[in-house]
Design an enzyme around this catalytic site. Structure first.
Site, PDB file in Angstrom:
ATOM      1  N   CYS A  27     -17.402  -7.962   3.301  1.00 27.14           N
ATOM      2  CA  CYS A  27     -18.513  -7.440   4.108  1.00 27.14           C
ATOM      3  C   CYS A  27     -18.311  -5.944   4.286  1.00 27.14           C
ATOM      4  O   CYS A  27     -17.342  -5.521   4.888  1.00 27.14           O
ATOM      5  CB  CYS A  27     -18.528  -8.085   5.481  1.00 27.14           C
ATOM      6  N   THR A  48       0.840  -1.203   0.000  1.00 27.17           N
ATOM      7  CA  THR A  48       0.000   0.000   0.000  1.00 27.17           C
ATOM      8  C   THR A  48       0.873   1.250   0.000  1.00 27.17           C
ATOM      9  O   THR A  48       0.614   2.211  -0.732  1.00 27.17           O
ATOM     10  CB  THR A  48      -0.937  -0.019   1.226  1.00 27.17           C
ATOM     11  N   THR A 105      13.846   5.312  10.057  1.00 27.44           N
ATOM     12  CA  THR A 105      14.871   4.294  10.326  1.00 27.44           C
ATOM     13  C   THR A 105      14.448   2.969   9.713  1.00 27.44           C
ATOM     14  O   THR A 105      13.293   2.549   9.842  1.00 27.44           O
ATOM     15  CB  THR A 105      15.074   4.154  11.856  1.00 27.44           C
ATOM     16  N   SER A 129       5.499  -6.399  -2.265  1.00 27.89           N
ATOM     17  CA  SER A 129       5.205  -6.505  -0.834  1.00 27.89           C
ATOM     18  C   SER A 129       5.730  -7.828  -0.300  1.00 27.89           C
ATOM     19  O   SER A 129       5.524  -8.877  -0.920  1.00 27.89           O
ATOM     20  CB  SER A 129       3.685  -6.421  -0.646  1.00 27.89           C
ATOM     21  N   GLY A 130       6.411  -7.773   0.862  1.00 28.71           N
ATOM     22  CA  GLY A 130       7.067  -8.964   1.389  1.00 28.71           C
ATOM     23  C   GLY A 130       6.137 -10.091   1.791  1.00 28.71           C
ATOM     24  O   GLY A 130       6.429 -11.271   1.548  1.00 28.71           O
ATOM     25  N   HIS A 131       4.980  -9.735   2.368  1.00 26.46           N
ATOM     26  CA  HIS A 131       4.169 -10.818   2.958  1.00 26.46           C
ATOM     27  C   HIS A 131       3.457 -11.685   1.928  1.00 26.46           C
ATOM     28  O   HIS A 131       2.829 -12.673   2.271  1.00 26.46           O
ATOM     29  CB  HIS A 131       3.203 -10.267   4.023  1.00 26.46           C
TER      30      HIS A 131
HETATM   31  N1  PLP Z   1      -1.776  -4.495  -4.456  1.00 25.42           N
HETATM   32  C1  PLP Z   1      -2.267  -5.722  -4.633  1.00 25.42           C
HETATM   33  C2  PLP Z   1      -2.520  -6.216  -6.021  1.00 25.42           C
HETATM   34  C3  PLP Z   1      -2.528  -6.539  -3.535  1.00 25.42           C
HETATM   35  O1  PLP Z   1      -3.020  -7.768  -3.731  1.00 25.42           O
HETATM   36  C4  PLP Z   1      -2.269  -6.039  -2.234  1.00 25.42           C
HETATM   37  C5  PLP Z   1      -2.581  -6.853  -1.048  1.00 25.42           C
HETATM   38  O2  PLP Z   1      -3.401  -7.735  -1.081  1.00 25.42           O
HETATM   39  C6  PLP Z   1      -1.743  -4.747  -2.109  1.00 25.42           C
HETATM   40  C7  PLP Z   1      -1.507  -3.997  -3.242  1.00 25.42           C
HETATM   41  C8  PLP Z   1      -1.443  -4.163  -0.766  1.00 25.42           C
HETATM   42  O3  PLP Z   1      -0.297  -4.758  -0.213  1.00 25.42           O
HETATM   43  P1  PLP Z   1      -0.031  -4.681   1.359  1.00 25.42           P
HETATM   44  O4  PLP Z   1      -0.989  -5.615   2.011  1.00 25.42           O
HETATM   45  O5  PLP Z   1       1.382  -5.112   1.522  1.00 25.42           O
HETATM   46  O6  PLP Z   1      -0.249  -3.260   1.753  1.00 25.42           O
END
Ligand code: PLP
Length: 400
Positions: free
Chosen positions: A324, A73, A237, A199-201
């Site tokens: 929801c 994000t 940081t 994004s890492g996760h």
């Molecule tokens: N963009 C896409 C296509 C995503 O699927 C997601 C998360 O599901 C994001 C952005 C946002 O990533 P984060 O959860 O790391 O903020």
């Protein structure tokens, strides 16, 4: 609960043991600040440089083109605001109706600030029409922001062709590659992309770390203004442990790409198994222009949430296209943009696999799911497209 069958990897992923092992010392022993002058901090600065190299290598980028962020994000926000600041006399943004809220809601905010946003449509298979892209662009286009692959359907967009058009109109090209990274090969050394979010996760690193690729020469202003970290492109940081984790996760993701076909075969086994054994089901999205780990399947005449709750009782985690919203079940904006009928809009489930998914898990889902669907369809108040109620609901959705 830990032995659940986890098929919700587009939402988030399990931290790889190797990633955890790599990051832990930077939460416990080596807690120094990489900006410090002393040796204790300096050794941490070294691992941050190493992680930057690992991420750059996955993208075919230069180390200096990687800016660490806190999440996808943040990367999307930073990219959009940077592109607009870089071209202050241009006031139009081109994006799609099916972006993640991290892009869509920023665009909606910017509309209120006086920017013009063109939201490109998709067809019933979730694809963009390149003629529509071209028609949307003008000399006033500051930014084209398009996702590489959709998080709900996995549909992949022709980003390089779109990037070519963006270049012709002098617009900055941002790609949200949060879902694509580690699933398709990316090579920034031979690309039209100026800014790319990851994004890492989503790639087996923890939550709270991400990166933005900023092509050398792209004018960039930071979203977070503060210290000189990240060469002045992102104050704050550094999340050292997270950065080390992202570096390791990127390295492993690169290695895993060579075996991505295993994931694709498992996804196809699941998909075909469902389509062959359960009537009135269909895949949402293009059959081949799709991520190898994702399938979004519509089960007609039942609510997706009911399917999810039933799967949950068996320890199977998936996700529905619907979210929801303030007490009412709003259908997914992605499936709505595809113009799917109400009976599918509300009964769609996304299964997303990872390198940890096993054949035994897929077979277990295939064993359980038909019974769940039979039971729910028996209970369902509507079971054919002719039901008046179904038609009314569909009209109501289309009218929105
Ligand atoms: N963009 C896409 C296509 C995503 O699927 C997601 C998360 O599901 C994001 C952005 C946002 O990533 P984060 O959860 O790391 O903020």
């Amino acid at each position: 609960m830990n032995d659940c069958i986890y098929l919700d990897n587009n939402a988030t992923t399990k931290i790889d043991d190797e990633v955890l092992a790599a990051m832990l010392p930077y939460l416990t022993i080596y807690y120094g600040n990489p900006s410090s002058m002393h040796t204790f901090g300096g050794q941490v600065g070294r691992v941050v440089r190493e992680a930057r190299k690992q991420v750059a290598s996955l993208l075919g980028a230069q180390d200096s083109e990687i800016v660490f962020t806190s999440c996808g994000t943040e990367g999307d926000n930073a990219a959009i605001f940077a592109a607009l600041k870089a071209q202050p006399d241009r006031r139009q943004i081109v994006t799609t109706q099916v972006e993640h809220p991290a892009v869509l809601n920023v665009c909606r905010y910017l509309e209120k600030q006086g920017f013009t946003v063109t939201y490109l449509s998709v067809n019933s298979q979730g694809q963009i029409d390149l003629d529509e892209v071209e028609a949307a662009m003008t000399g006033n286009t500051a930014l084209v922001s398009i996702m590489y692959a959709n998080n709900e359907t996995g549909v992949i967009f022709p980003v390089e062709q779109i990037g070519q058009m963006a270049k012709e109109y002098g617009a900055i090209f941002h790609v949200d590659a949060v879902q694509a990274i580690g699933k398709v090969p990316l090579d920034m050394s031979n690309s039209t992309i100026d800014l790319l979010t990851l994004s890492g996760h989503k790639i087996h690193a923890p939550k709270g770390i991400g990166a933005l690729y900023v092509r050398k020469g792209t004018r960039f202003r930071p979203l977070l203004i503060g210290g000189h970290q990240e060469r002045g492109r992102r104050g704050g940081t550094e999340n050292v442990a997270g950065i080390v984790a992202l570096g390791k996760a990127a390295e492993l993701a690169g290695q895993h790409l060579a075996e991505i076909d295993r994931e694709r075969k498992l996804r196809d086994r699941l998909e075909q198994g469902i389509l062959n054994t359960i009537a009135n089901t269909a895949v949402n999205g293009h059959p081949t222009q799709r991520l190898p780990n994702t399938t979004n399947i519509g089960f007609k005449y039942i609510e997706g949430e009911a399917i999810l709750l039933s799967l949950d009782q068996y320890g199977i985690c998936a996700s529905s296209g619907s979210a929801c919203t303030s007490g009412s079940l709003e259908p997914s904006h992605v499936l709505r943009a595809m113009g799917l009928p109400y009976s599918i809009l509300h009964g769609s489930i996304r299964f997303s696999l990872s390198r940890f998914t096993t054949e035994a898990e897929i077979d277990r889902v295939l064993e359980i799911l038909p019974g769940i669907i039979d039971r729910l369809r028996e209970l369902s108040p509507f079971n054919s497209d002719d039901a008046d109620w179904l038609k009314e609901q569909e009209q109501a959705v289309l009218a929105k």
